[in-house]
Design a protein around this motif. Structure first.
Motif, PDB file in Angstrom:
ATOM      1  N   VAL A   1      -1.439   1.953  -0.672  1.00  0.00           N
ATOM      2  CA  VAL A   1      -1.565   0.594  -0.287  1.00  0.00           C
ATOM      3  C   VAL A   1      -2.096   0.422   1.029  1.00  0.00           C
TER       4      VAL A   1
ATOM      5  N   SER B   1       0.010   2.501  -9.167  1.00  0.00           N
ATOM      6  CA  SER B   1       1.232   1.902  -9.520  1.00  0.00           C
ATOM      7  C   SER B   1       1.533   2.146 -11.032  1.00  0.00           C
TER       8      SER B   1
ATOM      9  N   VAL C   1      -3.994  -1.961  -3.833  1.00  0.00           N
ATOM     10  CA  VAL C   1      -2.869  -1.066  -4.304  1.00  0.00           C
ATOM     11  C   VAL C   1      -3.263  -0.247  -5.462  1.00  0.00           C
TER      12      VAL C   1
ATOM     13  N   PRO D   1       3.677   2.902  -6.184  1.00  0.00           N
ATOM     14  CA  PRO D   1       2.350   2.746  -5.620  1.00  0.00           C
ATOM     15  C   PRO D   1       2.002   3.990  -4.843  1.00  0.00           C
TER      16      PRO D   1
ATOM     17  N   TYR E   1       8.782  -2.767  -5.977  1.00  0.00           N
ATOM     18  CA  TYR E   1       8.483  -1.732  -5.122  1.00  0.00           C
ATOM     19  C   TYR E   1       8.902  -2.092  -3.621  1.00  0.00           C
TER      20      TYR E   1
ATOM     21  N   ASN F   1      -2.098  -2.993 -10.025  1.00  0.00           N
ATOM     22  CA  ASN F   1      -3.127  -2.408  -9.297  1.00  0.00           C
ATOM     23  C   ASN F   1      -4.198  -3.054  -9.012  1.00  0.00           C
TER      24      ASN F   1
END
Length: 599
Positions: free
Chosen positions: A578, A461, A458, A575, A542, A467
């Motif tokens: 991903v 973010s 990730v 994000p 999220y 992250n």
């Protein structure tokens, strides 16, 4: 030198008697012919009458209201009053009553008068527009002593100035509409019941011409004409786009109209931006008033200077109170705070109010921001290079209040800076601890005998500890504790793959979880949430876009993620990437075999 020609008195009398007899015969003719009969011989449009010339119609006569009433045989005197006196217009009933551009109002008055004449009713009731025969006792007299009828009508001064244009249209001239003439012609066409003109102005020209740049002019003229429909429509257009309007277009606007715009329920403008525009409006009014006073002082007999002075309407306490009301202006722009602090003293009833919503309190609060304080301190340090006339004109008590407010604001700014530094240091420590935990868990995963561990990364973010690399967790009950979009019991029977990352956030040990959920019958969605160390509930942060497929085997969307609750501070941005990572079994260089390229 030629001798003077003396016409015998008998010849003059004969000419006069002949003219009177011709008039009687003419009136006897059109009083016996109905409107239907005349419409058969009258052209729908009077424009050809104006275009007659010697080439196409030799000897043709064109009626003109500007011509001498005796020569043009005018039989109706229309007196227009605007409050300062009456102006007579010598017109012809043939065009105003039976023409293609006829006036329904004049036609009705002529018809009523003819009915009263036929019935010889001496005690007829006066109508609302004071129409009477020219030689009656109620007539005020006019230049056209031979006119049969006279109509008195009262209109606003603005409409009276465009009366010649209106009559030219009735007599067949082409119509040249502009922003300055449309409101007046709309008013006159409605007052005189000229439906074709009213349709041309109201339905065709004004809808195309009325926009943000012309709305202030329409609003001002419609208010003077008491055309409330056009005025309210112009106000709505200005209010809806007030943040984009050029304030120079508002300098002639009456304070009452400015109040109506600011109190409109469709007003779209931020508080600080609104305070800046109102301040510019007030400055423009003052500058124009000063310029008019100077011009009037130089030439006190100038009519134009006096007329312009009259256009600047005075601003009273009530107007200033509603223009700066805290309901639509809760915050004053720091750039205009000192202006309002000085300008408000002109209106004692407004300035002496107390409370947090008063104008003085809002000005002092705005003066405590860095922009206003920088301007004030720059003046105090270098008054010669940075003069500040508004501050120098304040009395001693107001200067003390302003400096006290600036001192409080400086203290507040210091506290805010300290909080920002502490939060930044805390965030850096959380990120460092989260990275250490991530590296440790990743090394344990590489050293373990399980070769089927799936990893997801990730990036981008707004929550920095979120992250990084997430490790897969396969468990039939992995999703049973998820809140906000937990999978159904049917999905729990399959192996739901969730991805977890242990980290430190806000000085607490937490676990960030990436898991799929079912959205309807054919769609799935991934959610990124956080779970405290000793808590089983997951708070969603999220959401990914929905994809086709079951939640047990759906693909993780790489982009277009969104924040779950946009009002929570610190979550933005969502994000930016991903993606799933894979590495060969037993590989110790996992970071060199990414399925997706990482920035």
């Amino acid at each position: 030198m030629m001798p003077a020609i003396h016409i015998p008195p008998s010849a003059k009398e004969v000419a006069k008697e002949t003219t009177v007899e011709m008039r009687k015969a003419f009136h006897s003719f059109y009083s016996q012919v109905s409107c239907t009969d005349l419409s058969a011989i009258q052209t729908p449009d009077c424009a050809p009458l104006k275009e007659c010339n010697a080439n196409n119609m030799e000897g043709a006569v064109t009626l003109d209201w500007r011509a001498d009433p005796f020569v043009s045989m005018s039989d109706l005197t229309l007196v227009v009053y605007d409050g300062s006196g009456g102006i007579p217009y010598h017109v012809h009933t043939l065009l105003l009553v039976y023409g293609g551009r006829k006036s329904g109002f004049i036609a009705e008055q002529i018809k009523n008068q003819q009915n009263r004449t036929r019935s010889s009713s001496s005690n007829s009731k006066k109508n609302a527009y004071n129409m009477h025969r020219q030689n009656s006792s109620t007539s005020n007299g006019s230049n056209n002593k031979d006119a049969e009828f006279k109509v008195d009508i009262y209109v606003p001064p603005l409409a009276a100035r465009h009366m010649p244009t209106f009559l030219d249209y009735l007599y067949g001239s082409s119509l040249n509409l502009t922003t300055g003439t449309a409101p007046s012609l709309r008013y006159l066409s409605n007052r005189f019941d000229c439906r074709d003109l009213h349709k041309e102005v109201t339905s065709r020209f004004i809808p195309q011409d009325l926009e943000l740049s012309t709305a202030p002019q329409y609003c001002t003229m419609a208010d003077e004409l008491k055309d409330f429909e056009l005025r309210d429509k112009s106000i709505r257009i200005i209010a809806e786009r007030f943040e984009k309007i050029n304030v120079n277009l508002l300098k002639w606007m009456h304070p009452r109209m400015m109040r109506s715009i600011l109190q409109c329920d469709r007003l779209e403008c931020g508080s600080e931006s609104l305070s800046e525009k109102v301040a510019q409006y007030l400055r423009l009014r003052d500058e124009k008033s000063k310029a008019n006073n100077v011009e009037e002082g130089v030439n006190s007999n100038s009519a134009s200077a006096k007329e312009e002075n009259e256009q600047i309407a005075p601003l009273n306490d009530e107007d200033f109170y509603w223009m700066t009301h805290c309901q639509h202006m809760p915050k004053i722009s720091p750039q205009e705070a000192l202006f309002y602090f000085s300008y408000g003293t002109r209106f004692p009833q407004v300035w002496n109010e107390i409370g947090s919503g008063s104008l003085k309190s809002r000005c002092l609060a705005a003066c405590s921001y860095s922009t206003a304080m920088d301007e004030l301190t720059s003046h105090l340090e270098y008054s010669d290079r940075n003069p500040l006339e508004l501050y120098e004109k304040l009395d001693l008590k107001m200067k003390v209040q302003l400096l006290e407010s600036s001192l409080v604001g400086a203290r507040r700014l210091m506290v805010e800076k300290e909080k920002q530094f502490r939060h930044r240091d805390q965030s850096d420590r959380d990120v460092q601890l989260s990275d250490d935990i991530m590296y440790e868990n990743n090394n344990e995963s590489l050293a373990s005998t399980q070769g089927n561990t799936v990893k997801v990364v990730v990036l981008g973010s707004g929550i920095s500890p979120a992250n990084g690399v997430y490790l897969s967790k396969v468990n039939d009950h992995a999703s049973s504790a998820f809140a906000n979009g937990a999978p159904s019991s049917q999905n729990r029977a399959t192996h739901i793959i969730a991805y977890e990352k242990e980290a430190v956030w806000n000085q607490q040990r937490v676990t960030f979880v990436l898991y799929p959920v079912t959205c309807g019958q054919y769609y799935s969605q991934y959610k990124l949430g956080v779970r405290e160390h000793n808590d089983s509930q997951t708070k969603v942060l999220y959401n990914s876009p929905t994809v086709v497929g079951a939640s047990s085997n759906c693909i993780i969307p790489e982009q277009a993620w969104e924040v779950e609750d946009g009002s929570v501070e610190g979550l933005h941005p969502p994000p930016q990437f991903v993606g799933r990572m894979e590495q060969p079994i037993g590989s110790t260089t996992w970071n060199k075999n990414l399925k997706h390229s990482l920035p």
